[in-house]
Design an enzyme around this catalytic site. Structure first.
Site, short mmCIF file in Angstrom:
data_model
loop_
_atom_site.label_atom_id
_atom_site.label_comp_id
_atom_site.label_asym_id
_atom_site.label_seq_id
_atom_site.Cartn_x
_atom_site.Cartn_y
_atom_site.Cartn_z
N ARG A 78 7.00 26.05 -1.22
CA ARG A 78 5.35 25.77 -2.13
C ARG A 78 4.22 26.21 -1.84
NH1 ARG A 78 5.70 19.65 -2.31
NH2 ARG A 78 5.65 20.31 -0.06
N SER A 142 9.63 25.47 8.34
CA SER A 142 10.56 24.44 8.94
C SER A 142 11.69 24.86 9.73
CB SER A 142 11.05 23.63 7.46
OG SER A 142 10.06 23.33 6.72
N ASP A 196 7.38 21.24 9.68
CA ASP A 196 7.49 20.39 8.55
C ASP A 196 7.43 19.00 9.08
OD1 ASP A 196 10.15 20.77 9.32
OD2 ASP A 196 10.92 20.38 7.47
#
Ligand code: BGC
Length: 456
Positions: A78, A142, A196
């Site tokens: 994103r 992540s 993350d």
């Protein structure tokens, strides 16, 4: 089903349930093994917990500014634009989400980072962003990264099905910068890089100073928490009274009891022999464990015997998803209609109530073990920080498993109650939706103020 085969099936299921059950005693042993591995990792020794210093602490809550963030998670990434009001409030003003095609996850690093740069390009265009200015961007990545500075770090190893070549051992910010340059995007300056889990902790603690732990339970699983610098061997020379967020990479914890289905999942994965806890707890794998058990039951003629073609739809690896388990376990109708509809949609008709009940039991077994292990891991970290559980600990949790799986969070909280009685009230799990993206924006602000401090 004949009476003897239903007796055999029951015996088989109850043996399985035993193999998958996590008793309180198991959890206590797990906690002490976790502590040993944490200690080894923090002191720089070989450990299944990497315990990577993030080079940052919690924000103070007064950071301000407008920032961009890039959040590369499991199956999608994103791009976000965010604003911090300096009073513990972060507002995300624009978000674009892109699914990462398998060919880019498993192709070359250039391909993957070009795909990401294209996403950033589309975001800038969609939001009419003036490309003549330069914007700070924080990058939540992540995967296990050895952080070399606030805005640089080398990928240690891919997880969650990623295999893109030429990235392991490289600085991922450098790879992103190169891709941005190839696409002639010159208005982006990457100022922070973080895991993350760190983003999730940072986002929540910007709003709530009692938050000292960030957890992801989604496609993958991991956690970070605030550690005293005096406990981190490589940083002991710095001010010992201060704290730093440590990315544990707990998905790699290996003091676990594997069943034969876990071994099958591990052997068929792109990273065999690693990430055992992740493979027992996270969304990428739970569906597959359940599918393997289901196939075993079918082979033994314990389930779907009225439908001879029933093995077909679930023959292929990963054809049964953790999302399917959510739907099955969430079916509270008397005759389990939703499960029936799900099976019919997959070409399995003429199922009995017993078939549906067994399928639900399998899902419960696999998800309850995941929640139990998750609870054990969180308890280990909280009790490491505060053995007497004297203070309040808010644990920011994000990820689809925690958010969407029926009863998952509740099972974790019930385990805390069994372990700690009334003191369990000191542990609060909060769902920190999209925390890692917001956290990235806050990190960019922390990084900006750290850079200013260095200058002055
Ligand atoms: C990665 C972690 C990440 C977690 C959750 C794991 O596979 O190794 O770095 O935090 O997934 O996204």
């Amino acid at each position: 089903m004949t009476q003897s085969s239903s007796v055999n099936c029951e015996k088989f299921l109850s043996d399985l349930e035993k193999a998958f059950s996590i008793s309180l005693n198991h959890i206590k042993v797990m906690i002490s093994q976790f502590h040993k591995e944490m200690k080894k990792g923090l002191s720089g020794h070989e450990s299944s917990l990497k315990m990577i210093p993030s080079l940052m602490d919690r924000p103070k809550g007064d950071e301000k500014g407008e920032f961009f963030a890039l959040d590369l998670g499991g199956t999608n990434f994103r791009v976000l634009a965010g604003k911090l009001d300096g009073k513990r409030k972060a507002i995300v003003s624009a978000v674009s989400k892109f699914a990462i095609p398998k060919k880019d996850m498993q192709g070359t690093g250039v391909q993957l980072f070009d795909f990401i740069a294209d996403g950033i390009d589309a975001f800038l265009t969609e939001n009419s962003i003036d490309r003549s200015k330069v914007y700070d961007l924080a990058f939540t990545f992540s995967f296990p990264v050895e952080q070399t500075s606030l805005a640089a770090g080398k990928l240690i190893v891919w997880t969650k099905g990623f295999t893109a070549k030429g990235v392991q051992g490289q600085d991922v910010v450098e790879l992103l910068n190169q891709a941005l340059e190839r696409k002639l995007i010159r208005c982006i300056n990457v100022t922070a890089l973080a895991n993350d889990t760190v983003g999730t902790l940072v986002a929540r603690s910007y709003a709530d100073p009692t938050c000292d732990m960030g957890v992801i339970m989604g496609t993958g699983t991991n956690a970070c928490y605030r550690e005293k610098l005096s406990n981190i061997q490589e940083l002991q020379s710095l001010n010992p009274k201060e704290h730093m967020i440590v990315n544990m990479e707990w998905g790699n914890f290996d003091k676990v009891r594997l069943t034969r289905y876990d071994r099958q999942v591990d052997e068929a994965s792109v990273n065999p022999g690693a990430m055992y806890l992740e493979k027992m707890v996270s969304g990428m794998y739970l569906g597959e464990i359940t599918r393997l058990i289901l196939m075993d039951l079918m082979k033994r003629d314990f389930i779907f015997i009225r439908n001879p073609d029933s093995a077909e739809p679930f023959q292929k690896k990963d054809s049964f998803k953790t999302g399917d388990m959510s739907l099955i376990e969430g079916d509270e109708t008397e005759n389990l209609h939703e499960i029936e509809r799900f099976l019919e949609n997959h070409g399995i008709s003429n199922v009995s109530l017993y078939d549906k009940t067994v399928l639900k039991r399998l899902c419960e077994m696999v998800s309850t073990r995941a929640a139990g292990l998750g609870a054990g891991a969180i308890s280990a970290v909280v009790s490491w920080m505060d053995p007497e559980l004297k203070d309040r600990h808010t644990v920011a949790v994000d990820g689809s498993l925690f958010e969407k799986y029926p009863g998952f969070g509740l099972k974790i909280e019930n385990t805390f109650k069994k372990l700690y009685g009334e003191k369990a009230e000191n542990i609060t799990l909060v769902h920190s939706k999209d925390g890692s993206g917001k956290g990235a924006a806050i990190m960019a602000a922390v990084a900006a103020s750290a850079a200013e401090m260095q200058k002055s």
